[in-house]
Design an enzyme around this catalytic site. Structure first.
Site, PDB file in Angstrom:
ATOM      1  N   THR A  12       6.679 -17.233  14.536  1.00 16.05           N
ATOM      2  CA  THR A  12       6.578 -15.846  14.976  1.00 16.05           C
ATOM      3  C   THR A  12       7.231 -14.893  13.997  1.00 16.05           C
ATOM      4  O   THR A  12       6.786 -13.760  13.817  1.00 16.05           O
ATOM      5  CB  THR A  12       7.221 -15.688  16.366  1.00 16.05           C
ATOM      6  OG1 THR A  12       6.508 -16.489  17.310  1.00 16.05           O
ATOM      7  CG2 THR A  12       7.195 -14.237  16.839  1.00 16.05           C
ATOM      8  N   THR A  93       9.976 -20.594  16.860  1.00 19.06           N
ATOM      9  CA  THR A  93      11.005 -20.903  17.854  1.00 19.06           C
ATOM     10  C   THR A  93      10.630 -22.028  18.804  1.00 19.06           C
ATOM     11  O   THR A  93      11.507 -22.621  19.432  1.00 19.06           O
ATOM     12  CB  THR A  93      11.337 -19.650  18.685  1.00 19.06           C
ATOM     13  OG1 THR A  93      10.152 -19.183  19.351  1.00 19.06           O
ATOM     14  CG2 THR A  93      11.898 -18.546  17.810  1.00 19.06           C
TER      15      THR A  93
END
Length: 330
Positions: A12, A93
């Site tokens: 991300t 993540t």
């Protein structure tokens, strides 16, 4: 000025959406590591940073070959460059904690390896990636980080690889270390982290990682679990199994019965729990069923440890020794 190596893997932090107000519908792993650095000009005053692109993927799509590439590159960089202060890894993540724990078990060097990601794509209003990256570089450059092993820097907090986990699907404060809390924090004043007094345990420091990794599925505990799933794993000849047990790592009567009646060779097996915190202790039935408790490790980190034990050719007794070495088993 300190010299750092940045290894970019996507995620991300390197993701892009159609507009700045979109936080969920985006593509991870679009920007390269050079673009991430260019977006934070303040980094030029902190360290001299070399960038290498190991991968550019959503971390849900990370492969064992990416893990092997990271391990080989970090080991090689530390061996070849005594002046290198540390390594920063930009990472998605979703599986960041697994990569951090893998590296903690394999990288034997006092210089810090710092993983960092973001919960919002790079195109978002108030994107958290640039500040997270700045703070990760602060930590990797600091003398306080030496000896701590692999660290995760997110939202101003510094976490150790063993305990850190992602606890939320949204929000910049999605990472925590249940039961222990973060090791320290970082802000514009500096790095707030206690100095390490002695060496740490690196049980697989010399282990070479293969091209073909063993199969280790995770079986999830629930009300009346389907015993067919466990039977399929055993019949398929998996090398290892991790149970996400209920409560303190408990298996159901049906799952125990499948293990009791299995006539073939038993895989290496660990019991973790699905609660999110709290340890899994020894049980009198463990030896009879061929199980070992995973201590404070969550299921995904128990799987990482089990994978390395299998690659190292360990049996159940030797794996128990490694758990004791890591202070995960009394």
């Amino acid at each position: 000025m300190n010299r750092l190596l940045l290894l970019a893997t996507g995620g991300t932090i390197a993701g892009c959406a159609a507009d700045s107000a979109t936080l969920n519908d985006y593509t991870a792993g679009v920007l390269g590591g050079d673009a991430l650095l260019a977006a934070v000009p303040q980094l030029q005053g902190l360290a001299t940073i070399s960038v290498e692109q190991v991968a550019n993927v959503d971390s849900a799509d990370l492969l064992f070959e990416h893990w092997r590439a990271l391990v080989d590159r970090i080991r090689g960089a530390f061996a070849a460059a005594p002046e290198l202060a540390g390594v920063v890894i930009t990472h998605g993540t979703n599986t960041l904690e697994e990569t951090a724990w893998l590296l903690q078990l394999l990288i034997d060097d006092p210089r810090p390896v710092v993983l960092v990601g973001a919960m919002r794509p790079a195109t978002a209003l108030s994107a958290d990636g640039p500040l997270n990256l700045l703070q990760a570089v602060q930590v990797a450059s600091s003398p306080e980080a030496r000896g701590h092993g692999v660290l995760v820097v997110m939202d101003g907090q510094i976490h150790g690889a063993e305990r850190v986990t992602k606890l939320a699907t949204q929000g910049v404060g999605a990472f925590a270390s249940p039961d222990s809390g973060p090791l320290g924090w970082v802000d514009d004043v500096g790095v707030h982290l206690a100095m390490v007094s002695g060496p740490r345990q690196v049980p697989f420091a010399g282990l070479d990682l293969p091209e073909q990794w063993p199969q280790v599925p995770i079986v999830y505990g629930c009300v009346e679990p389907e015993p067919l799933l466990l039977s399929v794993c055993l019949n398929a000849g998996v090398a290892g199994l991790v149970f996400t047990g209920t409560g303190a790592g408990q298996l159901s009567v049906g799952e125990c019965r499948v293990l009791e009646t299995w006539a073939g060779p038993r895989p290496l097996m660990l019991r973790a729990n699905r609660c999110g915190s709290g340890p899994v202790h020894r049980n009198p039935e463990d030896e009879r069923l061929g199980l070992l408790p995973a201590g404070s490790l969550n299921p995904q980190k128990a799987r990482v440890l089990l994978l390395l034990c299998l690659i190292a050719g360990l049996d159940r007794a030797s794996m128990a020794d490694r758990l004791i070495q890591l202070e995960l088993l009394n």
